[in-house]
Enzyme design. Structure first.
Site, PDB file in Angstrom:
ATOM      1  N   GLU A   1       0.826  -1.213   0.000  1.00  0.00           N
ATOM      2  CA  GLU A   1       0.000   0.000   0.000  1.00  0.00           C
ATOM      3  C   GLU A   1       0.861   1.264   0.000  1.00  0.00           C
ATOM      4  O   GLU A   1       0.547   2.241  -0.674  1.00  0.00           O
ATOM      5  CB  GLU A   1      -0.940   0.015   1.215  1.00  0.00           C
TER       6      GLU A   1
ATOM      7  N   GLN B   1       1.028   7.049  -4.943  1.00  0.00           N
ATOM      8  CA  GLN B   1       1.741   7.874  -5.940  1.00  0.00           C
ATOM      9  C   GLN B   1       2.520   7.054  -6.964  1.00  0.00           C
ATOM     10  O   GLN B   1       3.394   7.578  -7.628  1.00  0.00           O
ATOM     11  CB  GLN B   1       2.752   8.842  -5.286  1.00  0.00           C
ATOM     12  N   THR B   2       2.292   5.757  -7.033  1.00  0.00           N
ATOM     13  CA  THR B   2       3.053   4.926  -7.969  1.00  0.00           C
ATOM     14  C   THR B   2       2.108   3.999  -8.716  1.00  0.00           C
ATOM     15  O   THR B   2       1.206   3.416  -8.113  1.00  0.00           O
ATOM     16  CB  THR B   2       4.085   4.064  -7.198  1.00  0.00           C
TER      17      THR B   2
ATOM     18  N   LEU C   1      11.487   5.525  -6.779  1.00  0.00           N
ATOM     19  CA  LEU C   1      10.041   5.560  -6.530  1.00  0.00           C
ATOM     20  C   LEU C   1       9.567   6.960  -6.156  1.00  0.00           C
ATOM     21  O   LEU C   1       8.389   7.270  -6.291  1.00  0.00           O
ATOM     22  CB  LEU C   1       9.680   4.622  -5.370  1.00  0.00           C
ATOM     23  N   GLY C   2      10.502   7.796  -5.674  1.00  0.00           N
ATOM     24  CA  GLY C   2      10.125   9.147  -5.275  1.00  0.00           C
ATOM     25  C   GLY C   2       9.397   9.155  -3.932  1.00  0.00           C
ATOM     26  O   GLY C   2       9.185   8.117  -3.325  1.00  0.00           O
TER      27      GLY C   2
ATOM     28  N   TYR D   1      -6.484   5.878   5.078  1.00  0.00           N
ATOM     29  CA  TYR D   1      -6.586   5.015   3.913  1.00  0.00           C
ATOM     30  C   TYR D   1      -5.786   3.713   4.126  1.00  0.00           C
ATOM     31  O   TYR D   1      -6.288   2.607   3.958  1.00  0.00           O
ATOM     32  CB  TYR D   1      -6.082   5.760   2.664  1.00  0.00           C
TER      33      TYR D   1
ATOM     34  N   ASP E   1      -9.626   5.301  -2.356  1.00  0.00           N
ATOM     35  CA  ASP E   1      -8.492   5.887  -3.092  1.00  0.00           C
ATOM     36  C   ASP E   1      -9.035   6.637  -4.319  1.00  0.00           C
ATOM     37  O   ASP E   1     -10.255   6.773  -4.483  1.00  0.00           O
ATOM     38  CB  ASP E   1      -7.484   4.805  -3.489  1.00  0.00           C
TER      39      ASP E   1
END
Ligand code: SF4
Length: 390
Positions: A57, A62-63, A100-101, A140, A158
């Protein structure tokens, strides 16, 4: 059955509540049936292990799934449980996260693993409130862990769920406000019911990801086509509604890839922020663009570089755009060749050029390393007369 809406206002929550209660079973059952026949195989769906669900998760925030999958597999191979992650060095965790940032995700994951090791004897806490207290875990993620691992009735909402529900019921409540989030969580909870929360959550997210996609969904082939208000009124593209109050600021970064003999220079980013504890070249930051001629004329270089010590330099990449949630970054990379070893401040580290890939770096540095350093390695460093002289 077709859901009816009196007007476009979101002040219809009571009306909706009644309609939802009437249709919740219909929506929930259809979503679960659809999911059973259409779901993608993903390794984190094959497990009730809260640690693995948690890691997946966090990676998937963001990926995209396709990009996150490889990272997940490598991460779980190296850190198969809470203890192995908690015992690892943060730099190693960041290295596995590289590319991945949003590196605070990795730092928080690591910190939370240590909390579980130290406060819960390494066993993942089972109750929602305790999970919510762990670093980096919001409503979340806590809902995802508790519903997927233990089938507890916490709705997971989401971007996919926002999109599907807002279109199905033509909800004008903006999804990027606290009020809007609360509204959608309540709505999802009402539809979910108590019987199969984990399965329902997986199903509604997958439906949004595969069927009710952001642009041009195939509504004619959708099992909710007769019920979906946005489709029936031909306003699908208007949903979900966003308030969009986030203002982005521009920031210009000037990185200096400095060579002296076979060495280069990096520093660790200490300031709090998304790139904390990652390595990068010495840099100058500016809220305004600095043109190359200005940079040279005013000698805007790191302090430990003097004009006398520069043999040559060149601009490798100029104003590469990198978009973050609150900032738009423009990165310029300048390669500098020195005549003599510089006197560096304590914050700067001298490393062998060939060792740079051992250090965790952010996406912009990674981009530069891939493009420039690897290319230079293949061709050899070429100092030539094209470099502008000071
Ligand atoms: S009909 Fe179209 S907009 Fe409505 S739920 Fe289905 S895919 Fe989404």
């Amino acid at each position: 059955m077709i859901f009816k809406k009196k007007n476009n206002s979101h002040q219809l929550s009571m009306y909706f509540c009644i309609r939802i209660m009437e249709n919740a079973c219909f929506i929930s059952k259809n979503l679960i049936d659809w999911y059973e026949s259409n779901k993608r195989y993903l390794p984190w769906r094959d497990t009730y292990n809260p640690y693995k669900i948690w890691v997946s998760e966090i990676i998937l925030q963001q990926t995209r799934v396709i990009q996150g999958l490889d990272y997940y597999l490598r991460f779980i191979e190296r850190f198969p449980d809470v203890k192995s992650l908690a015992d690892a060095d943060e730099q190693e965790v960041l290295k596995y996260w590289q590319g991945l940032g949003y590196y605070s995700r990795a730092r928080n994951l690591h910190a939370a693993a240590r909390t579980i090791r130290d406060n819960y004897m390494g066993t993942f806490p089972k109750d929602y409130e305790s999970i919510l207290k762990l670093k980096g875990i919001g409503e979340y993620t806590a809902a995802a862990i508790t519903s997927f691992a233990w089938n507890l009735p916490h709705p997971v909402v989401d971007g996919n769920v926002f999109r599907f529900l807002s279109r199905l019921f033509m909800i004008d409540e903006p999804i990027d406000t606290q009020k809007g989030k609360k509204y959608f969580i309540e709505l999802a909870g009402k539809i979910m019911g108590d019987s199969k929360p984990g399965l329902f959550n997986q199903a509604i997210m997958e439906f949004g990801a595969l069927q009710c996609i952001p642009s041009s969904p195939n509504c004619q082939a959708c099992l909710f086509s007769t019920n979906c208000l946005a489709y029936n009124r031909q306003v699908v593209s208007n949903y979900p509604v966003k308030q969009n109050k986030t203002k982005t600021k521009d920031l210009y970064l000037y990185y200096f890839h400095i060579h002296w003999e076979t060495f280069t220079y990096i520093h660790i980013r200490k300031e709090k922020g998304i790139w904390q504890n990652l390595f990068e070249f010495p840099l100058i930051e500016s809220e305004k663009i600095i043109k190359p001629e200005e940079l040279i004329k005013n000698f805007i270089f790191p302090e430990f570089i003097t004009t006398e010590n520069i043999n040559s330099f060149r601009f490798i990449i100029q104003n590469r755009k990198h978009v973050l949630s609150h900032r738009i970054l423009y990165a310029t990379f300048v390669e500098v060749f020195l005549k003599e070893e510089p006197a560096i401040p304590e914050s700067v580290i001298r490393i062998r050029e060939e060792d740079i890939e051992q250090y965790p770096v952010h996406r912009l540095m990674e981009y530069y390393i891939e493009k420039q350093i690897n290319r230079t390695r293949e061709n050899g460093i070429q100092e030539n007369g094209l470099f502008p002289e000071l």
